[in-house]
Scaffold this motif. Structure first.
Motif, PDB file in Angstrom:
ATOM      1  N   GLU A 186      -8.865 -10.239   4.696  1.00  0.00           N
ATOM      2  CA  GLU A 186      -9.173 -11.565   5.231  1.00  0.00           C
ATOM      3  C   GLU A 186      -7.897 -12.385   5.200  1.00  0.00           C
ATOM      4  O   GLU A 186      -7.058 -12.233   4.306  1.00  0.00           O
ATOM      5  N   LEU A 187      -7.731 -13.243   6.186  1.00  0.00           N
ATOM      6  CA  LEU A 187      -6.520 -14.059   6.320  1.00  0.00           C
ATOM      7  C   LEU A 187      -6.823 -15.505   5.965  1.00  0.00           C
ATOM      8  O   LEU A 187      -7.793 -16.084   6.456  1.00  0.00           O
ATOM      9  N   ALA A 188      -5.974 -16.079   5.115  1.00  0.00           N
ATOM     10  CA  ALA A 188      -6.057 -17.509   4.796  1.00  0.00           C
ATOM     11  C   ALA A 188      -4.763 -18.167   5.260  1.00  0.00           C
ATOM     12  O   ALA A 188      -3.676 -17.792   4.811  1.00  0.00           O
ATOM     13  N   HIS A 217     -10.161  -4.122   5.356  1.00  0.00           N
ATOM     14  CA  HIS A 217     -11.018  -5.056   4.628  1.00  0.00           C
ATOM     15  C   HIS A 217     -10.281  -6.347   4.272  1.00  0.00           C
ATOM     16  O   HIS A 217     -10.607  -6.998   3.274  1.00  0.00           O
ATOM     17  N   CYS A 276      -7.915 -20.758  -2.108  1.00  0.00           N
ATOM     18  CA  CYS A 276      -8.240 -19.462  -1.504  1.00  0.00           C
ATOM     19  C   CYS A 276      -8.148 -18.343  -2.532  1.00  0.00           C
ATOM     20  O   CYS A 276      -8.923 -17.376  -2.477  1.00  0.00           O
ATOM     21  N   GLN A 291      -0.529 -12.332   9.729  1.00  0.00           N
ATOM     22  CA  GLN A 291      -1.573 -12.035  10.709  1.00  0.00           C
ATOM     23  C   GLN A 291      -1.646 -10.547  11.020  1.00  0.00           C
ATOM     24  O   GLN A 291      -2.744  -9.979  11.114  1.00  0.00           O
ATOM     25  N   ALA A 346      -3.163  -8.639   8.066  1.00  0.00           N
ATOM     26  CA  ALA A 346      -4.604  -8.874   7.999  1.00  0.00           C
ATOM     27  C   ALA A 346      -5.344  -8.104   9.088  1.00  0.00           C
ATOM     28  O   ALA A 346      -6.476  -7.649   8.874  1.00  0.00           O
ATOM     29  N   ASN A 347      -4.706  -7.934  10.235  1.00  0.00           N
ATOM     30  CA  ASN A 347      -5.330  -7.189  11.328  1.00  0.00           C
ATOM     31  C   ASN A 347      -5.322  -5.685  11.088  1.00  0.00           C
ATOM     32  O   ASN A 347      -6.246  -4.981  11.502  1.00  0.00           O
ATOM     33  N   PRO A 382     -10.730  -4.565  -1.067  1.00  0.00           N
ATOM     34  CA  PRO A 382     -10.708  -5.953  -0.583  1.00  0.00           C
ATOM     35  C   PRO A 382      -9.288  -6.513  -0.644  1.00  0.00           C
ATOM     36  O   PRO A 382      -8.583  -6.335  -1.639  1.00  0.00           O
ATOM     37  N   PHE A 436     -11.346 -15.858  -3.544  1.00  0.00           N
ATOM     38  CA  PHE A 436     -11.202 -14.405  -3.450  1.00  0.00           C
ATOM     39  C   PHE A 436     -11.360 -13.748  -4.813  1.00  0.00           C
ATOM     40  O   PHE A 436     -12.084 -12.750  -4.958  1.00  0.00           O
ATOM     41  N   LEU A 495      -6.750  -9.971   0.411  1.00  0.00           N
ATOM     42  CA  LEU A 495      -6.518 -11.333   0.883  1.00  0.00           C
ATOM     43  C   LEU A 495      -5.065 -11.441   1.314  1.00  0.00           C
ATOM     44  O   LEU A 495      -4.163 -11.104   0.543  1.00  0.00           O
TER      45      LEU A 495
END
Length: 275
Positions: free
Chosen positions: A239-241, A237, A260, A229, A232-233, A211, A264, A213
Motif C-alpha cells: 500500500e502507498l502512503a 501486497h 501511517c 509509486q 508499491a505497484n 504486507p 500499518f 507499506l
C-alpha cells in the motif's frame, strides 16, 4: 531510547538503539549518513511495539571498520545478524538507504521478515541511479578538497542550484555532509553507497508476499515519489502512503509519517503473514 553494542562477525562494534518494551519488534533503519534519531523521530508511541535501529558501519556511534566493505549488502547482512538474535521474523523497515537494505532482506532472507516498510526509497532495483548523483558528487569533493572548499564548489554547482529550486530539503541534507567528520568516512559512504543498489531485480519484487507499506512524498529529487509509486505497484501486497513533504511543512511531515506507520504497524503487529 537505550543503546548497547552489537559486534559483527568481523569484529566491528555497532550501536544498537532500542525504544519501548513491546512484544513486537520493529527494526527500522536510517538513511545514508543518518543515525538512529532519524527513524526515532517518525516512530509513533505504541505500547506493544519495540523500536530497534542498528546504526550502520560509519554511522552514528558505530565504528566504521574497513571502509572498503561499505555496501548496502554488508549493511543488510549486519542487520540480518542482529535480527537473528531476536524473536524473528520481525517487522522490518527503513528510510532511503535503510529502505534498500530492508528490501534486500525481504528478498534474500524472507524468514527474518514478516512485514515491510519502505520509506522515501532512493532505489528501486538499479545500481547507481541518477537520483544519487548529487550524493556521489559531494563524496568526490570531500575526497579531493578540504571541507570548506568542497562545500563552496558544491554550492556553485548545477547540482546545488537544481536542488535549491526543486528540493530544498535535499540541499540542506547535502550541506550537512560538509560538517560530518571523519571526512574520509563520509566521502567513502557517499561515493560507495551512491553507486550501489539493493541487489534485487524487478522479478523479485513480484514475489514479495508480506504486507508492505511504501511511503513517499513530493518535492524530493533524491527520493523520487515515482520510485515509491513503482515499488508499491510492483509489490503485490503493498500500500502507498503519500505524505506531506519536509520541504513544505516539517511538522506535518512527521505527523503524517507517524500516522501511517501507526495504522500499518497496528494492522500487522499480530497478523500471521506466511511467506
Amino acid at each position: 531510547m537505550t543503546s548497547r553494542s552489537f559486534i559483527t562477525s568481523d569484529g566491528v562494534t555497532l550501536a544498537l538503539h532500542k525504544r519501548g518494551q513491546g512484544e513486537n519488534d520493529f527494526v527500522f533503519q536510517h538513511g545514508l549518513c543518518g543515525a538512529a534519531s532519524q527513524p526515532a523521530e517518525v516512530m509513533p508511541n505504541m505500547d506493544d511495539m519495540r523500536l530497534l535501529t542498528l546504526e550502520c558501519r560509519g554511522h552514528g556511534a558505530s565504528e566504521a571498520g574497513d571502509i572498503k566493505k561499505f555496501s548496502i549488502a554488508q549493511f543488510a547482512d549486519d542487520v540480518a545478524a542482529m535480527i537473528s538474535t531476536l524473536n524473528a521474523p520481525v517487522i522490518l523497515g527503513g528510510i532511503s538507504m535503510g529502505a534498500a537494505m530492508a528490501l534486500r532482506l525481504a528478498v534474500t532472507k524472507p524468514d527474518l521478515v514478516r512485514a515491510l516498510v519502505l520509506a522515501r526509497p532512493a532505489w528501486i532495483t538499479d545500481y547507481a541511479p541518477d537520483n544519487m548523483k548529487a550524493n556521489a558528487y559531494v563524496g568526490e569533493l570531500l575526497s579531493t578538497y578540504d571541507p570548506n572548499e568542497a562545500e563552496e564548489r558544491f554550492l556553485a554547482s548545477d547540482n546545488a542550484l537544481r536542488l535549491a529550486a526543486y528540493a530544498p530539503d535535499n540541499l540542506q541534507s547535502l550541506k550537512g555532509f560538509f560538517n560530518r567528520p571523519p571526512f574520509d568516512v563520509t566521502a567513502a559512504l557517499l561515493m560507495k553507497i551512491s553507486s550501489d543498489g539493493p541487489g534485487v531485480d524487478r522479478a523479485h519484487l513480484a514475489k514479495i508476499s508480506i504486507p508492505t507499506l511504501v511511503i513517499g512524498h513530493e518535492d524530493d529529487v533524491i527520493h523520487p515519489l515515482a520510485y515509491a509509486q513503482e515499488l508499491a505497484n510492483r509489490i503485490p501486497h503493498a500500500e502507498l502512503a503519500v505524505i506531506t513533504s519536509k520541504a513544505r511543512n516539517k511538522a506535518a511531515y512527521v505527523s503524517d509519517f507517524q500516522s501511517c506507520l501507526l495504522q500499518f504497524l497496528t494492522k500487522v503487529s499480530h497478523a500471521e503473514t506466511p511467506h
